[in-house]
Design a protein around this motif. Structure first.
Motif, PDB file in Angstrom:
ATOM      1  N   LEU A  97     -50.621  -2.859  38.374  1.00 12.63           N
ATOM      2  CA  LEU A  97     -49.599  -2.728  39.506  1.00 12.63           C
ATOM      3  C   LEU A  97     -48.279  -2.629  38.576  1.00 12.63           C
ATOM      4  CD1 LEU A  97     -51.147  -4.890  42.206  1.00 12.63           C
ATOM      5  CD2 LEU A  97     -50.787  -2.575  42.089  1.00 12.63           C
ATOM      6  N   ARG A  98     -48.038  -3.529  37.675  1.00 12.25           N
ATOM      7  CA  ARG A  98     -46.877  -3.709  37.221  1.00 12.25           C
ATOM      8  C   ARG A  98     -46.459  -2.616  36.358  1.00 12.25           C
ATOM      9  NH1 ARG A  98     -48.112  -9.430  36.637  1.00 12.25           N
ATOM     10  NH2 ARG A  98     -49.316  -8.837  34.499  1.00 12.25           N
ATOM     11  N   GLU A  99     -47.407  -1.954  35.686  1.00 17.19           N
ATOM     12  CA  GLU A  99     -47.203  -0.738  34.783  1.00 17.19           C
ATOM     13  C   GLU A  99     -46.971   0.529  35.585  1.00 17.19           C
ATOM     14  OE1 GLU A  99     -50.681  -0.546  32.172  1.00 17.19           O
ATOM     15  OE2 GLU A  99     -50.056  -2.031  31.078  1.00 17.19           O
ATOM     16  N   GLN A 100     -47.650   0.419  36.872  1.00 20.21           N
ATOM     17  CA  GLN A 100     -47.587   1.673  37.472  1.00 20.21           C
ATOM     18  C   GLN A 100     -46.107   1.455  38.257  1.00 20.21           C
ATOM     19  OE1 GLN A 100     -49.546   4.375  37.828  1.00 20.21           O
ATOM     20  NE2 GLN A 100     -48.453   5.258  39.206  1.00 20.21           N
ATOM     21  N   GLY A 101     -45.736   0.353  38.919  1.00 20.08           N
ATOM     22  CA  GLY A 101     -44.468   0.188  39.781  1.00 20.08           C
ATOM     23  C   GLY A 101     -44.636   0.543  41.091  1.00 20.08           C
ATOM     24  N   LYS A 102     -45.609   1.502  41.537  1.00 17.50           N
ATOM     25  CA  LYS A 102     -45.614   1.745  42.984  1.00 17.50           C
ATOM     26  C   LYS A 102     -47.222   2.179  43.288  1.00 17.50           C
ATOM     27  CE  LYS A 102     -44.282   6.569  42.624  1.00 17.50           C
ATOM     28  NZ  LYS A 102     -43.247   7.678  43.190  1.00 17.50           N
ATOM     29  N   VAL A 103     -47.556   1.687  44.334  1.00 17.51           N
ATOM     30  CA  VAL A 103     -48.628   2.248  44.917  1.00 17.51           C
ATOM     31  C   VAL A 103     -49.222   3.689  44.807  1.00 17.51           C
ATOM     32  CG1 VAL A 103     -50.859   1.794  46.412  1.00 17.51           C
ATOM     33  CG2 VAL A 103     -49.451  -0.007  45.975  1.00 17.51           C
ATOM     34  N   SER A 104     -50.259   4.179  44.563  1.00 21.01           N
ATOM     35  CA  SER A 104     -50.605   5.582  44.424  1.00 21.01           C
ATOM     36  C   SER A 104     -51.918   5.845  44.672  1.00 21.01           C
ATOM     37  CB  SER A 104     -50.083   6.419  43.329  1.00 21.01           C
ATOM     38  OG  SER A 104     -50.709   5.868  42.045  1.00 21.01           O
ATOM     39  N   ALA A 105     -52.659   6.760  45.134  1.00 24.95           N
ATOM     40  CA  ALA A 105     -53.762   7.264  45.102  1.00 24.95           C
ATOM     41  C   ALA A 105     -54.717   7.049  43.866  1.00 24.95           C
ATOM     42  CB  ALA A 105     -54.125   8.552  45.863  1.00 24.95           C
TER      43      ALA A 105
END
Length: 212
Positions: A35-43
């Motif tokens: 979650l930290r690496e992505q920054g935002k939630v995605s499919a």
């Protein structure tokens, strides 16, 4: 708006009442790092989380477990809903040659004594426990065929009933042996199989949990 507020309250209440899942803290930390690496939630991110959670359960033998939902994504909290497979009942049945349920000659207490504690009500079904039950019961030398069949408990959401189906030997002096192996089942799900006396295990159960 009142209707949607009611749904939101019901959902929060269900999440708060959920029992802690079996997932270890090490996997929680991995997911938080994603979650930290992505920054935002995605499919794509949710797919990665689902695969990681299910991999841990399958590796540990919880073959009934699967991620079924990710809850309300409009909040700052990602709730991963997992079905694990809580055992609510363990039933022992004796079958004749045609598969009809009959009254067996073996005392039920003798069979229950050989069942591992992981198959007792309140435990989460584990495929290793099913294999151990097959081996223990087979060691009695009383049965020509043994089946361990977990099935959903329709009276309790998320519950699972473990059915032990047994065919008694006509000649108690006969010797039998069995070997267990994991083979693909319906829909690609794992199933437990063995040589004669054989055993099959199918899995389908639902219990909502949360992973923060």
């Amino acid at each position: 708006m009142e209707y949607y507020r009611s749904l939101e309250k019901d959902y929060k209440r269900r999440v708060e009442r959920a029992k802690p899942c079996l997932l270890p803290m090490s996997v929680h930390i991995e997911i938080m790092q994603m979650l930290r690496e992505q920054g935002k939630v995605s499919a794509r991110l949710l797919q990665r989380i689902r695969d990681r959670v299910q991999k841990w359960y399958f590796d540990e033998g919880y073959a009934c477990a699967q991620v079924v939902n990710f809850g309300n994504l409009n909040t700052k909290q990602v709730v991963c809903e997992v079905v694990e497979g809580d055992i609510t009942q363990t039933n022992i049945q004796f079958l004749d040659k045609l598969g009809n349920v009959i009254e067996g000659n073996t005392q039920v207490a003798v069979v229950r004594r050989e069942m591992p504690k992981q198959l007792r009500p309140g435990e989460v079904f584990n495929i290793e426990a099913g294999k151990q039950a097959l081996r223990n019961i087979n060691a009695l030398g009383l049965f020509s065929n043994i089946e361990v069949n977990p099935r959903p408990d329709e009276k309790k959401e998320g519950g699972i009933i473990v059915e032990i189906k047994l065919k008694e030997l006509e000649h108690k002096s006969a010797e039998v042996s069995t070997e267990c192996s994991i083979v693909p089942g319906r829909g690609g799900r794992p199933t437990l199989a063995s040589l004669q006396p054989g055993g099959t295990i199918t899995f389908e159960n639902r219990k909502y949990q949360r992973v923060k």
